[in-house]
Design a protein around this motif. Structure first.
Motif, PDB file in Angstrom:
ATOM      1  N   GLY A 137       0.848  -0.935  -0.117  1.00  0.00           N
ATOM      2  CA  GLY A 137      -0.140  -0.056  -0.524  1.00  0.00           C
ATOM      3  C   GLY A 137       1.181   1.545   0.140  1.00  0.00           C
ATOM      4  N   ARG A 138      -0.347   2.105  -0.103  1.00  0.00           N
ATOM      5  CA  ARG A 138       0.467   4.127  -0.145  1.00  0.00           C
ATOM      6  C   ARG A 138       0.417   5.083   0.811  1.00  0.00           C
ATOM      7  NH1 ARG A 138       0.522   7.778  -3.851  1.00  0.00           N
ATOM      8  NH2 ARG A 138      -1.415   7.210  -4.547  1.00  0.00           N
ATOM      9  N   LEU A 139       1.156   5.223   1.630  1.00  0.00           N
ATOM     10  CA  LEU A 139       0.285   6.211   2.735  1.00  0.00           C
ATOM     11  C   LEU A 139       0.668   7.177   1.999  1.00  0.00           C
ATOM     12  CD1 LEU A 139       2.648   4.438   6.083  1.00  0.00           C
ATOM     13  CD2 LEU A 139       0.123   4.950   6.346  1.00  0.00           C
ATOM     14  N   ILE A 140      -0.273   7.320   2.103  1.00  0.00           N
ATOM     15  CA  ILE A 140       0.462   9.350   1.518  1.00  0.00           C
ATOM     16  C   ILE A 140      -0.727  11.232   2.189  1.00  0.00           C
ATOM     17  CG2 ILE A 140      -1.695   8.533  -0.943  1.00  0.00           C
ATOM     18  CD1 ILE A 140      -4.425   9.438   0.578  1.00  0.00           C
ATOM     19  N   VAL A 141      -0.655  10.485   4.024  1.00  0.00           N
ATOM     20  CA  VAL A 141      -0.197  11.092   5.313  1.00  0.00           C
ATOM     21  C   VAL A 141      -0.007  10.571   6.086  1.00  0.00           C
ATOM     22  CG1 VAL A 141      -2.183  12.606   4.346  1.00  0.00           C
ATOM     23  CG2 VAL A 141      -2.769  10.724   6.283  1.00  0.00           C
ATOM     24  N   PRO A 142       0.934  11.491   6.997  1.00  0.00           N
ATOM     25  CA  PRO A 142       1.182  10.754   8.355  1.00  0.00           C
ATOM     26  C   PRO A 142       0.239  10.112   9.328  1.00  0.00           C
ATOM     27  CG  PRO A 142       2.515  12.985   7.833  1.00  0.00           C
ATOM     28  CD  PRO A 142       1.326  12.896   6.843  1.00  0.00           C
ATOM     29  N   THR A 143       0.954   9.419   9.614  1.00  0.00           N
ATOM     30  CA  THR A 143      -0.277   8.607  10.753  1.00  0.00           C
ATOM     31  C   THR A 143      -1.121   9.403  11.922  1.00  0.00           C
ATOM     32  OG1 THR A 143       0.192   6.345   9.662  1.00  0.00           O
ATOM     33  CG2 THR A 143      -1.142   6.905  12.259  1.00  0.00           C
ATOM     34  N   LEU A 144      -2.503   9.533  11.738  1.00  0.00           N
ATOM     35  CA  LEU A 144      -3.412  10.417  13.155  1.00  0.00           C
ATOM     36  C   LEU A 144      -2.985   9.866  13.883  1.00  0.00           C
ATOM     37  CD1 LEU A 144      -4.039  12.480  14.411  1.00  0.00           C
ATOM     38  CD2 LEU A 144      -6.417  11.521  13.474  1.00  0.00           C
ATOM     39  N   LYS A 145      -1.864  10.364  15.468  1.00  0.00           N
ATOM     40  CA  LYS A 145      -2.333   9.325  16.361  1.00  0.00           C
ATOM     41  C   LYS A 145      -3.357   9.940  17.941  1.00  0.00           C
ATOM     42  CE  LYS A 145       2.491   7.366  16.064  1.00  0.00           C
ATOM     43  NZ  LYS A 145       4.117   7.392  16.685  1.00  0.00           N
ATOM     44  N   ILE A 146      -3.834   9.104  18.257  1.00  0.00           N
ATOM     45  CA  ILE A 146      -4.409  10.305  19.616  1.00  0.00           C
ATOM     46  C   ILE A 146      -3.943   9.595  20.531  1.00  0.00           C
ATOM     47  CG2 ILE A 146      -6.930  10.128  20.057  1.00  0.00           C
ATOM     48  CD1 ILE A 146      -6.362  12.198  17.506  1.00  0.00           C
ATOM     49  N   ILE A 147      -4.166  10.572  21.160  1.00  0.00           N
ATOM     50  CA  ILE A 147      -3.075   9.812  22.084  1.00  0.00           C
ATOM     51  C   ILE A 147      -4.698  10.203  23.508  1.00  0.00           C
ATOM     52  CG2 ILE A 147      -1.555   9.579  24.347  1.00  0.00           C
ATOM     53  CD1 ILE A 147      -0.596   9.374  21.436  1.00  0.00           C
ATOM     54  N   ASN A 148      -4.531   9.227  24.374  1.00  0.00           N
ATOM     55  CA  ASN A 148      -5.506   8.970  26.141  1.00  0.00           C
ATOM     56  C   ASN A 148      -6.867  10.061  25.624  1.00  0.00           C
ATOM     57  OD1 ASN A 148      -3.244   9.360  27.441  1.00  0.00           O
ATOM     58  ND2 ASN A 148      -2.985  11.497  27.647  1.00  0.00           N
TER      59      ASN A 148
END
Length: 174
Positions: A137-148
């Motif tokens: 696959g091809r990641l097109i944006v940085p991964t969103l990390k939601i903390i807490n």
């Protein structure tokens, strides 16, 4: 002639139509909340998008190939005494059912949730990224990390959603 001109003007609206397929795993409701916040934001800012969401436990491997963009979302779990794992439903989908699937360059994005109290905070994001990369696959944006807790982080979801929209535009458009 007037009908031809009107048809030509309508073409860009047709080209802008995109299909986002979201596959998520949520048991506590946090990941589902983030997915719903993203969908609400996209519907208000990007009306040309068609969005489908599917829970991981109801997803078949070939479903990961549907749509123009695939979004995988999971929280981080501490299953089997090992910290930093995928939600068990997402793990079964990606590492059992779809372990041999080739994403064939498909545009993808990932959302990982986690808790700051753990050493491997939001490590689900790393697992999702690894799956996308290992399966071509091809990641097109940085991964969103939601903390807490995700509640109150809707602005971060909205901003990331706009990045996703911008990155998913076909290469032949400006």
């Amino acid at each position: 002639m007037n009908n031809i001109a009107n048809a030509a003007e309508a073409v860009p609206h047709f080209i802008q139509r995109r299909f986002l397929h979201i596959v998520f795993a949520s048991t506590s409701g946090h990941t589902e909340y983030v997915v719903e916040a993203l969908i609400d934001s996209l519907k208000s800012t990007t009306p040309g998008w068609e969005i489908e969401e599917t829970m991981a436990e109801k997803t078949q491997p070939q479903d990961l190939l549907s749509g123009d963009v695939l979004l995988l979302a999971s929280s981080t779990w501490n299953t089997g005494g090992i910290e930093g794992q995928l939600n068990p439903h997402m793990w079964v989908l990606l590492h059992d059912k779809a372990k041999t699937l080739d994403l064939a360059g498909k545009p993808c994005a990932c959302i990982g949730l986690g808790d700051h109290r753990y050493f491997y905070t939001a490590r689900a994001a790393d697992h999702l990224q690894h799956y996308v990369n290992a399966h071509h696959g091809r990641l097109i944006v940085p991964t969103l990390k939601i903390i807490n807790e995700p509640y109150g982080q809707e602005d971060a979801v909205r901003v990331w959603g706009q990045q996703l929209v911008d990155a998913s535009k076909p290469a032949d458009r400006s």
